[in-house]
Design a protein around this motif. Structure first.
Motif, PDB file in Angstrom:
ATOM      1  N   VAL A   1       0.849  -1.191   0.000  1.00 37.73           N
ATOM      2  CA  VAL A   1       0.000   0.000   0.000  1.00 37.73           C
ATOM      3  C   VAL A   1       0.885   1.242   0.000  1.00 37.73           C
ATOM      4  CG1 VAL A   1      -1.871  -1.133   1.243  1.00 37.73           C
ATOM      5  CG2 VAL A   1      -0.136   0.113   2.523  1.00 37.73           C
ATOM      6  N   THR A   2       0.294   2.373  -0.300  1.00 38.69           N
ATOM      7  CA  THR A   2       1.039   3.622  -0.188  1.00 38.69           C
ATOM      8  C   THR A   2       0.980   4.104   1.264  1.00 38.69           C
ATOM      9  OG1 THR A   2      -0.911   4.839  -0.927  1.00 38.69           O
ATOM     10  CG2 THR A   2       0.723   4.231  -2.591  1.00 38.69           C
ATOM     11  N   ASP A   3       1.913   4.990   1.614  1.00 42.21           N
ATOM     12  CA  ASP A   3       2.168   5.226   3.032  1.00 42.21           C
ATOM     13  C   ASP A   3       1.297   6.292   3.688  1.00 42.21           C
ATOM     14  OD1 ASP A   3       3.282   7.478   1.922  1.00 42.21           O
ATOM     15  OD2 ASP A   3       5.278   7.197   2.777  1.00 42.21           O
ATOM     16  N   TYR A   4       0.311   6.812   2.974  1.00 42.50           N
ATOM     17  CA  TYR A   4      -0.686   7.670   3.622  1.00 42.50           C
ATOM     18  C   TYR A   4      -1.994   7.512   2.854  1.00 42.50           C
ATOM     19  CZ  TYR A   4      -2.338  11.279   6.724  1.00 42.50           C
ATOM     20  OH  TYR A   4      -3.021  11.945   7.726  1.00 42.50           O
ATOM     21  N   SER A   5      -2.625   6.362   3.047  1.00 39.98           N
ATOM     22  CA  SER A   5      -3.780   6.007   2.232  1.00 39.98           C
ATOM     23  C   SER A   5      -4.918   5.466   3.086  1.00 39.98           C
ATOM     24  CB  SER A   5      -3.387   4.955   1.187  1.00 39.98           C
ATOM     25  OG  SER A   5      -2.906   3.780   1.828  1.00 39.98           O
ATOM     26  N   TYR A   6      -6.097   5.438   2.484  1.00 37.29           N
ATOM     27  CA  TYR A   6      -7.291   4.888   3.115  1.00 37.29           C
ATOM     28  C   TYR A   6      -8.121   4.210   2.040  1.00 37.29           C
ATOM     29  CZ  TYR A   6     -11.900   4.604   5.253  1.00 37.29           C
ATOM     30  OH  TYR A   6     -13.111   4.142   5.712  1.00 37.29           O
ATOM     31  N   HIS A   7      -8.516   2.954   2.308  1.00 38.27           N
ATOM     32  CA  HIS A   7      -9.281   2.197   1.316  1.00 38.27           C
ATOM     33  C   HIS A   7     -10.533   1.550   1.899  1.00 38.27           C
ATOM     34  CE1 HIS A   7      -6.157   2.679  -1.737  1.00 38.27           C
ATOM     35  NE2 HIS A   7      -5.291   2.442  -0.783  1.00 38.27           N
ATOM     36  N   GLY A   8     -10.893   1.878   3.158  1.00 39.37           N
ATOM     37  CA  GLY A   8     -12.121   1.326   3.706  1.00 39.37           C
ATOM     38  C   GLY A   8     -12.007   0.954   5.163  1.00 39.37           C
ATOM     39  N   ASN A   9     -13.115   0.430   5.705  1.00 40.64           N
ATOM     40  CA  ASN A   9     -13.208   0.270   7.153  1.00 40.64           C
ATOM     41  C   ASN A   9     -13.467  -1.153   7.640  1.00 40.64           C
ATOM     42  OD1 ASN A   9     -15.934  -0.072   6.511  1.00 40.64           O
ATOM     43  ND2 ASN A   9     -16.487   2.015   7.069  1.00 40.64           N
ATOM     44  N   THR A  10     -13.278  -2.174   6.796  1.00 36.62           N
ATOM     45  CA  THR A  10     -13.377  -3.543   7.300  1.00 36.62           C
ATOM     46  C   THR A  10     -12.121  -3.882   8.112  1.00 36.62           C
ATOM     47  OG1 THR A  10     -12.264  -4.556   5.405  1.00 36.62           O
ATOM     48  CG2 THR A  10     -14.651  -4.181   5.210  1.00 36.62           C
ATOM     49  N   ARG A  11     -12.130  -5.042   8.759  1.00 42.25           N
ATOM     50  CA  ARG A  11     -10.949  -5.427   9.542  1.00 42.25           C
ATOM     51  C   ARG A  11      -9.718  -5.547   8.665  1.00 42.25           C
ATOM     52  NH1 ARG A  11      -6.775  -6.006  10.805  1.00 42.25           N
ATOM     53  NH2 ARG A  11      -5.780  -7.179  12.482  1.00 42.25           N
ATOM     54  N   LEU A  12      -9.858  -6.184   7.509  1.00 45.97           N
ATOM     55  CA  LEU A  12      -8.711  -6.310   6.604  1.00 45.97           C
ATOM     56  C   LEU A  12      -8.215  -4.929   6.184  1.00 45.97           C
ATOM     57  CD1 LEU A  12      -8.325  -8.776   3.645  1.00 45.97           C
ATOM     58  CD2 LEU A  12      -7.711  -6.384   3.381  1.00 45.97           C
ATOM     59  N   LEU A  13      -9.133  -4.049   5.829  1.00 44.21           N
ATOM     60  CA  LEU A  13      -8.740  -2.731   5.328  1.00 44.21           C
ATOM     61  C   LEU A  13      -8.201  -1.841   6.434  1.00 44.21           C
ATOM     62  CD1 LEU A  13     -11.682  -2.179   2.826  1.00 44.21           C
ATOM     63  CD2 LEU A  13      -9.369  -2.980   2.329  1.00 44.21           C
ATOM     64  N   ALA A  14      -8.673  -2.031   7.659  1.00 43.59           N
ATOM     65  CA  ALA A  14      -8.075  -1.295   8.773  1.00 43.59           C
ATOM     66  C   ALA A  14      -6.605  -1.674   8.927  1.00 43.59           C
ATOM     67  CB  ALA A  14      -8.832  -1.590  10.070  1.00 43.59           C
TER      68      ALA A  14
END
Length: 428
Positions: A129-142
């Motif tokens: 992943v990139t070092d300042y990113s957000y892709h969602g709120n599931t456990r995996l994505l957290a």
């Protein structure tokens, strides 16, 4: 009821940790096109939201929703022409190799599903992943989130890589190729670490405009270089188009800014214009591999009402020429903002593309110290002038301006005048 009383009720039910914009939260009661109205009747130009993609309360979208809801709404385990019609219309907007779609209800669900497909296809679990990113709120994505606070922190099977910004003064004196090559060496090292730790590489996920990172101006070949390295190591490329997709950047999909077609494309917010609708678009081969191993379904995703909404959003985009208008108005706005930036040494270069843009705010004329406090004051001052926007970036010092594609040429002066006035007030 007063806003204070409503806020107290919110705290007593939703709690105090659900974020709200602005020092004084807005109590909005109505939206139309690119305009929002609060409980006191004051109107605001919405220069932030990409959920009402073709405009708040678009009459054609509402009519399509009502007509289908008044006729039939069931899940996708029954045949329904509206669902298939939407799948065909959506896939028509992608390259030929992206010819299958799985519907979900949110961008988080779409990204979760894309990783599930990647894990099964590759037999690996490593994620880049990139070092300042957000892709969602599931456990995996957290566990892959680097741009927001999460209790989980970065999972051991995840490595974060830096996205270089050619406008950063730290790269002064270096060629764009040198900046790119240095960043890609870090990608090589991250993949090697994942391999050595026994995770391998399942996928990388890239948001094409790198919005959370502050919309950096990346070197040519950087994004393509990441994709090539991940694929050479056996992984897949996930293109997160939840923010940059469906015409936002002045082209159908943000990844088309690069010489790249992802293996999986995740879609969300704009598809339904406020109705919960999202999707994963991929190839027949990947879908067949996944589908043959899993009885996958999603009760609400892609239902006939959602599909009717999605179809009408696509029709509105075409009929109103919104993608071309995004490119045209975006270019005009960036030109005028560039003149504003040139007049204020503490402002950084204008970022972004299409109707997704902004600029940095600094504490010094040399632009070495980002100034989040000043950026926040500008956001509040713009709001006081009747325009809504926000700020992003690792230091929170880049203005985030992202109006619905329903923005028209007649709205642009209101937007620019508010920004100019607020900047002048705060920086002089």
């Amino acid at each position: 009821m007063t806003d204070d009383a409503l806020l107290a009720r919110r705290y007593a039910t939703i709690g105090r940790h659900s974020p709200l914009f602005y020092d004084e939260p807005l109590h909005l009661v109505r939206g139309e096109g690119v305009w929002l109205t609060d409980a006191e009747g004051r109107r605001y130009l919405d220069a932030y939201n990409n959920v009402p993609h073709v405009g708040h309360a678009h009459p054609r979208v509402l009519a399509a929703m009502h007509a289908q809801a008044a006729t039939l709404n069931v899940h996708t385990r029954y045949l329904n022409e509206r669902v298939v019609e939407y799948a065909e219309a959506l896939l028509d907007r992608f390259e030929p190799e992206l010819d299958r779609v799985l519907f979900t209800n949110s961008g988080s669900e779409a990204n979760e599903l894309a990783f599930r497909i990647s894990f099964q296809h590759t037999g690996h679990t490593g994620i880049l992943v990139t070092d300042y990113s957000y892709h969602g709120n599931t456990r995996l994505l957290a566990g892959i989130t680097t741009g927001l606070q999460t209790f989980e922190g970065l999972d051991p099977n995840v490595r974060a890589i830096h996205v270089p910004d050619l406008d950063d003064v730290r790269y002064a004196g270096l060629s764009a190729d040198d900046v790119r090559d240095e960043a890609l060496r870090a990608v090589d090292a991250a993949i090697a670490e994942l391999d050595a730790a026994g995770f391998g590489i399942a996928a990388t996920i890239l948001e094409s405009i790198f919005s959370t990172e502050g919309m950096p101006r990346v070197p040519d070949g950087f994004v393509e270089g990441i994709a090539a390295r991940v694929r050479a190591a056996g992984g897949l490329v996930v293109g997160d188009e939840v923010q940059a997709g469906l015409g936002r950047t002045g082209r159908p999909w943000g990844y088309q800014r690069y010489d790249l077609v992802p293996d999986l494309v995740t879609l969300g917010k704009p598809l339904g214009n406020g109705h919960p609708l999202a999707a994963v678009v991929t190839s027949d081969a990947l879908l067949e591999e996944f589908g043959s191993r899993n009885e996958f379904f999603n009760t609400f995703a892609g239902n006939p009402v959602s599909s009717a909404v999605g179809i009408e959003v696509l029709h509105v985009i075409d009929d109103e020429g919104l993608i071309a208008r995004s490119a045209e108005l975006g270019a005009r706005i960036r030109t005028e903002l560039s003149e504003l930036v040139a007049a204020h040494p503490r402002l950084g270069p204008v970022k972004g593309e299409g109707l997704f843009f902004g600029f940095g705010v600094f504490d010094d004329d040399e632009r070495t110290r980002p100034d989040a406090a000043a950026a926040k004051r500008i956001v509040e001052a713009v709001k006081a002038r009747g325009v809504l926007l926000s700020r992003i970036g690792p230091t929170g010092s880049v203005l985030k301006i992202r109006p619905p594609l329903a923005l028209t040429a007649s709205d642009v002066p209101t937007l620019l005048d508010a920004i100019r006035s607020a900047v002048t007030e705060e920086l002089t």
